[in-house]
Design an enzyme around this catalytic site. Structure first.
Site, mmCIF file in Angstrom:
data_model
loop_
_atom_site.group_PDB
_atom_site.id
_atom_site.type_symbol
_atom_site.label_atom_id
_atom_site.label_comp_id
_atom_site.label_asym_id
_atom_site.label_seq_id
_atom_site.Cartn_x
_atom_site.Cartn_y
_atom_site.Cartn_z
ATOM 1 N N ASP A 127 75.201 10.997 87.927
ATOM 2 C CA ASP A 127 74.227 10.259 88.048
ATOM 3 C C ASP A 127 74.789 8.755 87.365
ATOM 4 O O ASP A 127 76.048 8.608 87.309
ATOM 5 C CB ASP A 127 73.106 10.282 86.738
ATOM 6 C CG ASP A 127 71.916 9.767 87.056
ATOM 7 O OD1 ASP A 127 71.672 9.027 88.645
ATOM 8 O OD2 ASP A 127 70.967 8.934 85.808
ATOM 9 N N ASP A 133 72.088 5.546 86.991
ATOM 10 C CA ASP A 133 71.297 4.413 85.595
ATOM 11 C C ASP A 133 71.199 5.717 84.610
ATOM 12 O O ASP A 133 70.179 6.750 85.104
ATOM 13 C CB ASP A 133 69.868 3.928 86.661
ATOM 14 C CG ASP A 133 70.062 3.441 87.867
ATOM 15 O OD1 ASP A 133 71.023 2.029 87.820
ATOM 16 O OD2 ASP A 133 69.870 3.255 89.064
ATOM 17 N N GLY A 149 63.656 6.295 91.907
ATOM 18 C CA GLY A 149 62.659 4.928 92.733
ATOM 19 C C GLY A 149 61.906 3.790 92.696
ATOM 20 O O GLY A 149 61.151 3.805 92.127
ATOM 21 N N LYS A 158 61.330 1.520 94.582
ATOM 22 C CA LYS A 158 59.968 0.436 95.749
ATOM 23 C C LYS A 158 58.997 1.815 95.091
ATOM 24 O O LYS A 158 58.170 1.722 94.895
ATOM 25 C CB LYS A 158 60.718 0.306 97.054
ATOM 26 C CG LYS A 158 61.705 -0.398 97.243
ATOM 27 C CD LYS A 158 61.797 0.110 99.124
ATOM 28 C CE LYS A 158 62.108 1.340 99.202
ATOM 29 N NZ LYS A 158 63.920 1.292 98.845
ATOM 30 N N GLU A 159 59.855 3.427 94.766
ATOM 31 C CA GLU A 159 57.926 3.460 94.449
ATOM 32 C C GLU A 159 57.426 3.850 92.900
ATOM 33 O O GLU A 159 56.598 4.132 92.310
ATOM 34 C CB GLU A 159 58.469 5.415 94.235
ATOM 35 C CG GLU A 159 59.350 6.058 95.386
ATOM 36 C CD GLU A 159 60.687 5.431 96.348
ATOM 37 O OE1 GLU A 159 61.221 5.929 97.524
ATOM 38 O OE2 GLU A 159 61.430 4.747 95.695
ATOM 39 N N ARG A 160 58.480 2.950 92.422
ATOM 40 C CA ARG A 160 57.748 2.497 90.791
ATOM 41 C C ARG A 160 57.085 1.339 90.882
ATOM 42 O O ARG A 160 56.099 1.212 90.357
ATOM 43 C CB ARG A 160 59.414 2.363 90.073
ATOM 44 C CG ARG A 160 59.114 2.925 88.520
ATOM 45 C CD ARG A 160 59.800 2.300 87.478
ATOM 46 N NE ARG A 160 61.130 3.682 87.900
ATOM 47 C CZ ARG A 160 62.234 3.502 88.090
ATOM 48 N NH1 ARG A 160 63.036 2.168 88.565
ATOM 49 N NH2 ARG A 160 63.216 4.518 88.835
ATOM 50 N N LYS A 169 63.096 -6.485 98.239
ATOM 51 C CA LYS A 169 64.471 -7.188 98.529
ATOM 52 C C LYS A 169 64.842 -8.689 97.010
ATOM 53 O O LYS A 169 65.946 -8.141 96.593
ATOM 54 C CB LYS A 169 63.960 -7.601 99.108
ATOM 55 C CG LYS A 169 65.450 -8.529 99.457
ATOM 56 C CD LYS A 169 65.163 -9.559 101.064
ATOM 57 C CE LYS A 169 65.823 -10.334 102.277
ATOM 58 N NZ LYS A 169 65.844 -10.565 102.958
ATOM 59 N N LYS A 225 73.351 -0.141 97.820
ATOM 60 C CA LYS A 225 73.367 -1.184 97.583
ATOM 61 C C LYS A 225 74.199 -1.645 95.873
ATOM 62 O O LYS A 225 75.325 -1.944 95.711
ATOM 63 C CB LYS A 225 72.727 -2.351 98.695
ATOM 64 C CG LYS A 225 73.506 -3.961 97.958
ATOM 65 C CD LYS A 225 72.532 -4.201 98.919
ATOM 66 C CE LYS A 225 72.933 -6.396 98.338
ATOM 67 N NZ LYS A 225 71.584 -7.502 98.825
#
Length: 262
Positions: free
Chosen positions: A9, A11, A52, A54-56, A83, A127
């Site tokens: 993993d 992070d 995630g 965006k989900e967070r 972004k 990325k």
């Protein structure tokens, strides 16, 4: 049992990216956009229950900022903030602000030396994974990593098993030939659902989570100058604990643990 692949993993496991990277980058994005929010270390720990970025952030808006007037649609707003956050995250990594956790480089080097494949299975976007690797690992180490399975490559993020199933497919290996290094219950659940055995290295955010199905839980991987501590383990590997506690995790020990824990 011969270990054929070690799956990391990212992070919180390879590096302390959550507290010192993603959280800081979100706050910088909020500043740039003149948004009246700042996530402190403790509050961000609560948000980490959502996998995630965006989900967070979507969860934060829906649960903590219900009166906020969105300038665009929710999806468009989240994508734009995320972004900008990723741009700041990339800069933090490029500036060498984030370092590898204890024992990561050593274990990767040992895996490569023993012809054990190296892979990544991360909820982060590819990325961000590559940015972190570029900022923390030597080009030689990066070349050893044969497979990257990332959050934007699958339909469902951890704790769903999709990311691990993708890693297995790319490695062309079965679950029992692999071991993963994780730091969260979400990651452990994802690995377990993919039938992959897991070793946990906790951090300040995850130290109190449930890791009962992990083979062994450590404070970090350890090295010759900074030994690891065993926090908990499966009964089947109790005979191996004296070789690990106050020492460091090796490929040989992982293989012995894998053989004992069936």
């Amino acid at each position: 049992m011969k270990l054929k692949a070690l799956i990391f993993d990212v992070d919180g496991t390879i590096a302390e990216t959550e507290k010192n990277g993603h959280r800081v980058a979100f706050n910088l994005a909020f500043d740039e956009l003149n948004l009246p929010w700042q996530w402190d270390i403790d509050f961000y720990g609560k948000l980490l229950k959502i996998g995630g970025g965006k989900e967070r952030f979507t969860y934060y808006l829906n649960n903590y900022q219900t009166d906020f007037q969105l300038p665009t649609s929710l999806d468009e707003f989240v994508l734009n903030v995320h972004k900008i956050k990723n741009q700041y995250y990339g800069q933090l990594v490029q500036d060498k602000t984030i370092k590898l956790r204890t024992g990561v480089a050593r274990l990767m080097k040992e895996a490569h030396k023993n012809n054990v494949h190296l892979a990544i299975a991360s909820t982060s976007a590819v990325k961000n994974v590559k940015s972190l690797l570029d900022g923390t690992c030597s080009p030689e180490m990066i070349s050893w990593i044969e497979v990257i399975a990332a959050g934007d490559m699958v339909e469902n993020k951890k704790p769903a098993p999709d990311i691990y199933q993708l890693a297995l497919k790319k490695l062309n290996l079965s679950p029992h030939e692999c071991v993963t290094i994780e730091d969260t219950n979400q990651g452990l659940v994802a690995a377990t659902r993919a039938n992959i055995k897991a070793i946990i290295t906790v951090n300040d955010y995850t130290k109190d989570e449930n890791f009962d199905s992990a083979m062994v839980v450590l404070n970090h991987l350890g090295d010759k100058k900074n030994y690891c501590n065993v926090i908990q383990y499966q009964d089947e590997i109790s005979s191996l604990i004296p070789q690990l506690d106050k020492k460091y995790l090796t490929i040989e020990l992982i293989e012995n643990i894998l053989s004992s824990n069936k």
